[in-house]
Structures are given as structure tokens and as C-alpha cells.
Scaffold this motif. Structure first.
Motif, PDB file in Angstrom:
ATOM      1  N   PHE A  39       0.727  -0.869   0.013  1.00 48.99           N
ATOM      2  CA  PHE A  39       0.097  -0.001   0.009  1.00 48.99           C
ATOM      3  C   PHE A  39       0.921   1.216  -0.051  1.00 48.99           C
ATOM      4  O   PHE A  39      -0.034   2.206  -0.653  1.00 48.99           O
ATOM      5  N   ALA A  40       2.042   1.794   0.395  1.00 47.47           N
ATOM      6  CA  ALA A  40       3.021   2.909   0.992  1.00 47.47           C
ATOM      7  C   ALA A  40       3.437   2.904  -0.965  1.00 47.47           C
ATOM      8  O   ALA A  40       3.981   3.955  -1.161  1.00 47.47           O
ATOM      9  N   SER A  41       3.416   1.972  -1.880  1.00 47.55           N
ATOM     10  CA  SER A  41       4.452   1.848  -2.916  1.00 47.55           C
ATOM     11  C   SER A  41       3.102   3.364  -4.213  1.00 47.55           C
ATOM     12  O   SER A  41       3.728   3.847  -4.687  1.00 47.55           O
ATOM     13  N   GLY A  42       1.902   2.857  -3.707  1.00 50.56           N
ATOM     14  CA  GLY A  42       0.896   3.889  -4.543  1.00 50.56           C
ATOM     15  C   GLY A  42       0.593   3.784  -5.265  1.00 50.56           C
ATOM     16  O   GLY A  42       0.080   3.769  -6.434  1.00 50.56           O
ATOM     17  N   GLY A  43       0.523   2.106  -6.137  1.00 49.05           N
ATOM     18  CA  GLY A  43       0.353   1.444  -7.414  1.00 49.05           C
ATOM     19  C   GLY A  43       2.133   0.479  -7.778  1.00 49.05           C
ATOM     20  O   GLY A  43       2.950   1.167  -7.707  1.00 49.05           O
ATOM     21  N   SER A  44       1.543  -0.147  -9.517  1.00 48.58           N
ATOM     22  CA  SER A  44       3.053  -1.240 -10.177  1.00 48.58           C
ATOM     23  C   SER A  44       3.431  -0.686 -10.645  1.00 48.58           C
ATOM     24  O   SER A  44       4.533  -1.334 -10.946  1.00 48.58           O
ATOM     25  N   ALA A  45       3.219   1.174 -11.099  1.00 47.20           N
ATOM     26  CA  ALA A  45       4.360   1.698 -11.969  1.00 47.20           C
ATOM     27  C   ALA A  45       5.220   2.364 -11.109  1.00 47.20           C
ATOM     28  O   ALA A  45       6.493   3.039 -11.355  1.00 47.20           O
ATOM     29  N   LYS A  46       5.264   2.530  -9.796  1.00 47.79           N
ATOM     30  CA  LYS A  46       6.221   3.147  -8.647  1.00 47.79           C
ATOM     31  C   LYS A  46       7.064   1.555  -8.229  1.00 47.79           C
ATOM     32  O   LYS A  46       6.364   1.336  -7.458  1.00 47.79           O
ATOM     33  N   ALA A  47       8.380   2.246  -7.927  1.00 47.68           N
ATOM     34  CA  ALA A  47       9.528   1.110  -6.852  1.00 47.68           C
ATOM     35  C   ALA A  47       8.448   1.451  -5.880  1.00 47.68           C
ATOM     36  O   ALA A  47       8.067   1.582  -4.806  1.00 47.68           O
ATOM     37  N   PRO A  48       8.496  -0.928  -4.822  1.00 47.72           N
ATOM     38  CA  PRO A  48       8.213  -0.699  -4.174  1.00 47.72           C
ATOM     39  C   PRO A  48       8.893   0.350  -2.504  1.00 47.72           C
ATOM     40  O   PRO A  48      10.164   0.120  -2.913  1.00 47.72           O
ATOM     41  N   ARG A  49       8.055   0.790  -1.609  1.00 46.40           N
ATOM     42  CA  ARG A  49       9.356   1.577  -0.253  1.00 46.40           C
ATOM     43  C   ARG A  49       9.565   0.536   0.829  1.00 46.40           C
ATOM     44  O   ARG A  49       8.769  -0.183   1.378  1.00 46.40           O
ATOM     45  N   PHE A  50      10.814   0.119   0.175  1.00 45.99           N
ATOM     46  CA  PHE A  50      11.394  -1.548   1.940  1.00 45.99           C
ATOM     47  C   PHE A  50      11.683  -0.400   2.602  1.00 45.99           C
ATOM     48  O   PHE A  50      12.080  -0.841   3.885  1.00 45.99           O
ATOM     49  N   ASP A  51      11.854   0.487   2.973  1.00 43.88           N
ATOM     50  CA  ASP A  51      11.952   0.966   3.881  1.00 43.88           C
ATOM     51  C   ASP A  51      11.265   1.146   5.272  1.00 43.88           C
ATOM     52  O   ASP A  51      11.000   0.795   5.619  1.00 43.88           O
ATOM     53  N   LEU A  52       9.805   2.210   4.390  1.00 47.10           N
ATOM     54  CA  LEU A  52       8.443   2.389   5.330  1.00 47.10           C
ATOM     55  C   LEU A  52       8.338   0.569   5.999  1.00 47.10           C
ATOM     56  O   LEU A  52       7.339   0.071   6.410  1.00 47.10           O
ATOM     57  N   ALA A  53       8.546  -0.118   4.798  1.00 47.09           N
ATOM     58  CA  ALA A  53       7.478  -1.531   5.300  1.00 47.09           C
ATOM     59  C   ALA A  53       8.703  -2.155   6.288  1.00 47.09           C
ATOM     60  O   ALA A  53       8.123  -2.734   7.783  1.00 47.09           O
ATOM     61  N   PHE A  54       9.223  -1.632   6.007  1.00 45.78           N
ATOM     62  CA  PHE A  54      10.892  -2.730   7.128  1.00 45.78           C
ATOM     63  C   PHE A  54      10.556  -1.845   8.320  1.00 45.78           C
ATOM     64  O   PHE A  54      10.497  -1.682   9.554  1.00 45.78           O
ATOM     65  N   THR A  55      10.308  -0.123   8.227  1.00 47.40           N
ATOM     66  CA  THR A  55       9.967   0.589   9.868  1.00 47.40           C
ATOM     67  C   THR A  55       8.376  -0.047  10.455  1.00 47.40           C
ATOM     68  O   THR A  55       8.345  -0.490  11.292  1.00 47.40           O
ATOM     69  N   GLY A  56       6.808  -0.080   9.915  1.00 52.74           N
ATOM     70  CA  GLY A  56       6.325  -0.547  10.035  1.00 52.74           C
ATOM     71  C   GLY A  56       6.486  -1.902  10.055  1.00 52.74           C
ATOM     72  O   GLY A  56       5.643  -2.551  12.035  1.00 52.74           O
TER      73      GLY A  56
END
Length: 114
Positions: A39-56
């Protein structure tokens, strides 16, 4: 049961073991990681946000571990006398009445209030 009551070499019960709360917390950390990653990446066209995922995942792991530890520390076994008996305020003498009969009460009649 306290730590002093345990015997050396025997496995601990699930309530006194560390394994249960750690597995519980790890499950919620993985769940939070996947949810934030999606949900933090904002769609498949953008890069996944691993920094937010690890923080969460880290936040979810710590919070659920603290909650599990607090719940396991507040656990208290019931006294033996609480499991005995047939229930609260049950009486076969006066069906339909919720309280215990007072001494000297006669049989109830429908016109007793007149």
C-alpha cells in the motif's frame, strides 16, 4: 508457576516459554511488512517502499511483543473453588426467580399485590 518452580532440562509450558509471543509478534511483523510494502508504493508503476515496510514491520513486532508480554504477565490461574457448583443464583425451589429466597417468604401467588 514461576521460574523457580521449573526443573532443569524439561521444556517450558507455552505460557512461560518465549517462543509463543515471539511467533505471535513475528506473524504480525510479516503481515505489516507485506501490507505496507503493497500500500505504501502507490501502485505497480512506482518502486516498492522497502524502507517504510521495514519500519512498519519493526513497529508491529515491538508493539505486539509488548502486548503479548503484558498479557502473559497479567495471567492468573483461577482458584479451585471457582470451578465448583452449578451456577450463580440457580434455585429449583423458585423457578423464574433470579435471587435467593429470603427467609419467611411464602409461595408467590399472582394476586399477592392486591
Amino acid at each position: 508457576m514461576t521460574v523457580a518452580d521449573q526443573t532443569q532440562g524439561e521444556p517450558r509450558k507455552m505460557r512461560t516459554s518465549v517462543k509463543g509471543p515471539l511467533m505471535f509478534s513475528a506473524f504480525f511483523a510479516v503481515l505489516a511488512f507485506v501490507a505496507v510494502l503493497i500500500f505504501a508504493s502507490g501502485g505497480s508503476a512506482k518502486a516498492p517502499r522497502f524502507d517504510l515496510a521495514f519500519t512498519g514491520a519493526g513497529i508491529a513486532f515491538i508493539v505486539s511483543l509488548v502486548v503479548a508480554a503484558m498479557l502473559s504477565m497479567s495471567h492468573k490461574e483461577n482458584a479451585d473453588h471457582l470451578g465448583k457448583g452449578s451456577g450463580v443464583n440457580l434455585s429449583s425451589k423458585r423457578p423464574g426467580h433470579r435471587g435467593a429466597a429470603a427467609p419467611g417468604d411464602g409461595p408467590e401467588t399472582p394476586d399477592a399485590g392486591r
